[in-house]
Design an enzyme around this catalytic site. Sequence first.
Site, PDB file in Angstrom:
ATOM      1  N   LYS A 226      15.932  -0.773 -20.723  1.00 17.81           N
ATOM      2  CA  LYS A 226      17.007  -1.005 -19.761  1.00 17.81           C
ATOM      3  C   LYS A 226      18.219  -1.565 -20.484  1.00 17.81           C
ATOM      4  CE  LYS A 226      18.523  -4.368 -17.302  1.00 17.81           C
ATOM      5  NZ  LYS A 226      19.980  -4.078 -17.128  1.00 17.81           N
TER       6      LYS A 226
ATOM      7  N   GLY B 171      18.890 -11.802 -24.603  1.00 20.87           N
ATOM      8  CA  GLY B 171      19.852 -12.171 -23.572  1.00 20.87           C
ATOM      9  C   GLY B 171      19.902 -13.669 -23.389  1.00 20.87           C
ATOM     10  N   SER B 172      20.217 -14.095 -22.190  1.00 20.96           N
ATOM     11  CA  SER B 172      20.429 -15.512 -21.929  1.00 20.96           C
ATOM     12  C   SER B 172      19.110 -16.274 -21.874  1.00 20.96           C
ATOM     13  CB  SER B 172      21.183 -15.695 -20.611  1.00 20.96           C
ATOM     14  OG  SER B 172      20.335 -15.414 -19.514  1.00 20.96           O
TER      15      SER B 172
ATOM     16  N   GLU C 252      14.630 -13.170 -27.706  1.00 24.60           N
ATOM     17  CA  GLU C 252      15.741 -13.592 -28.570  1.00 24.60           C
ATOM     18  C   GLU C 252      16.856 -14.012 -27.632  1.00 24.60           C
ATOM     19  OE1 GLU C 252      19.151 -13.701 -29.984  1.00 24.60           O
ATOM     20  OE2 GLU C 252      18.978 -11.574 -30.537  1.00 24.60           O
TER      21      GLU C 252
ATOM     22  N   CYS D  41      25.048 -14.120 -30.151  1.00 26.14           N
ATOM     23  CA  CYS D  41      24.089 -15.204 -29.918  1.00 26.14           C
ATOM     24  C   CYS D  41      23.973 -16.135 -31.117  1.00 26.14           C
ATOM     25  CB  CYS D  41      22.724 -14.619 -29.566  1.00 26.14           C
ATOM     26  SG  CYS D  41      22.132 -13.403 -30.761  1.00 26.14           S
TER      27      CYS D  41
ATOM     28  N   GLU E  69      26.372 -22.957 -24.777  1.00 18.85           N
ATOM     29  CA  GLU E  69      26.774 -21.689 -25.383  1.00 18.85           C
ATOM     30  C   GLU E  69      27.916 -21.093 -24.567  1.00 18.85           C
ATOM     31  OE1 GLU E  69      24.610 -17.736 -27.144  1.00 18.85           O
ATOM     32  OE2 GLU E  69      24.064 -18.356 -25.117  1.00 18.85           O
TER      33      GLU E  69
END
Length: 509
Positions: free
Chosen positions: A215, A267-268, A289, A323, A420
């Site tokens: 996705k 992602g987050s 990650e 990131c 972040e």
Amino acid sequence: MTTNQTKGKKKQEPAAERPGTAAARPGRSGGPSPLFAYAPAPESRTVVDIAPSYGLFVDGEFTEAADGRVFKTVSPATEEVLSEVARAGAADVDRAVGAARRAFPAWSALPGAERAKYLFRIARIIQERSRELAVLETLDNGKPIRETRDADLPLVAAHFFYYAGWADKLRHAGFGPEPRPLGVAGQVIPWNFPLLMLAWKVAPALATGNTVVLKPAETTPLSALFFADVCRQAGLPRGVVNILPGYGDTGAALVAHPDVDKVAFTGSTAVGKEIARTVAGTRKKLTLELGGKGANIVFDDAPVDQAVEGIVGGIFFNQGQVCCAGSRLLVQESIADELLASLKRRLTTLRLGDPLDKNTDIGAINSAEQLARITALAETGEAEGAERWTAPCDLPSSGYWFAPTLFTNVTQAHTVARDEIFGPVLSVLTFRTPDEAVAKANNSQYGLSAGVWTEKGSRILAVANKLRAGVVWSNTFNKFDPTSPFGGYKESGFGREGGRHGLEAYLDV
């Protein structure tokens, strides 16, 4: 800083009238003066043919969503609609996972050397179509063409080449004499490096004999759909790779599907925690990650000019939407003034504007939502008492833009030092001793990356061994190679992607 676009939402005073800029000091180095005019050097959009609409890629064919839902993907630089894309739902996830399950026995039974042929073929096609894919990624993502052309696409091809080489050597990878694939891998990737994150996940999955349902992010689905065409061009068997554009509900359905054996997510941290809760107690293998707040540590014996370039690359590459960005700069107190003066001069030479222009250094923020988050966090930094400095530039009148910004007089308690931001915003802190630098660098809920700048190799090794970060760069930053593992500690996730280590996540060992 200059831009090829003269219209802007906010115009600051000319750089020549601002103290401390390169224009005010014509005899100093630090790049071309902001008054130097760059002729436009646009990459042609005609090299890529974007269709008005795209379907889901399931079982080797493009198809509409079961419920007929669609969404639009927009260019961040201009806000123009690029295409209309089918939006996958739970029924589509079930159909794609079923296709991947049916393809798994034959694909996993192929000798490794035969699977490698497909990966080598995909890598070569990506190289052949690299200009087309670079322009597509820049249009859909907003990052400068020189980054997609010179960084993203070469790394994408390199990952497929690298893992193609492993496909027939798995018994010698250190994971037992007969490592076996897991089955169906459900993979969810972010919008900041759409095609590169696809390569990081799909290449090792295919090399180890797994099949894939992927996705892509809802703001950047196009390069994944073009990759589907690459798979068809390479003759990849039907169902081995399936691609489902959609929103968060699509990813949630994929993660929760009972016939998915492996989940990989980038992602987050918040979404990563939710995924961990979803797969807890199941047999699914998981790698995450997640976010980061990387510390870039500059000691007093570091080469200042080289460090400044590393700082710029560490935080302003891809507009800071990375990131592992070096978003916390830790400078030894004795050189802080000198380094900051040099850094500010350098930032006045960066060019913000049209991402398709080959002169552009700073492109567009990926979405209106992300721009709002960056803006809010920067305003919080000011409200909490940190001193804000923004590079002088004109912002284009359309699209999503944020000028390179740094905060000084920052403490560990400031929000801009803890959260972040995921944008072109740098927080600057100082330290006196190596132990203080390490303590400040590790004082974070994240642990994805760090950098150390010094001329002493012994200091690099001593400091790196104490840093709780998955990747530590020495006298450089944001350098990647498919042979090197990447991953984090703490709330930056777990598991490794890249290198031999990246195979383990897709093997039953």
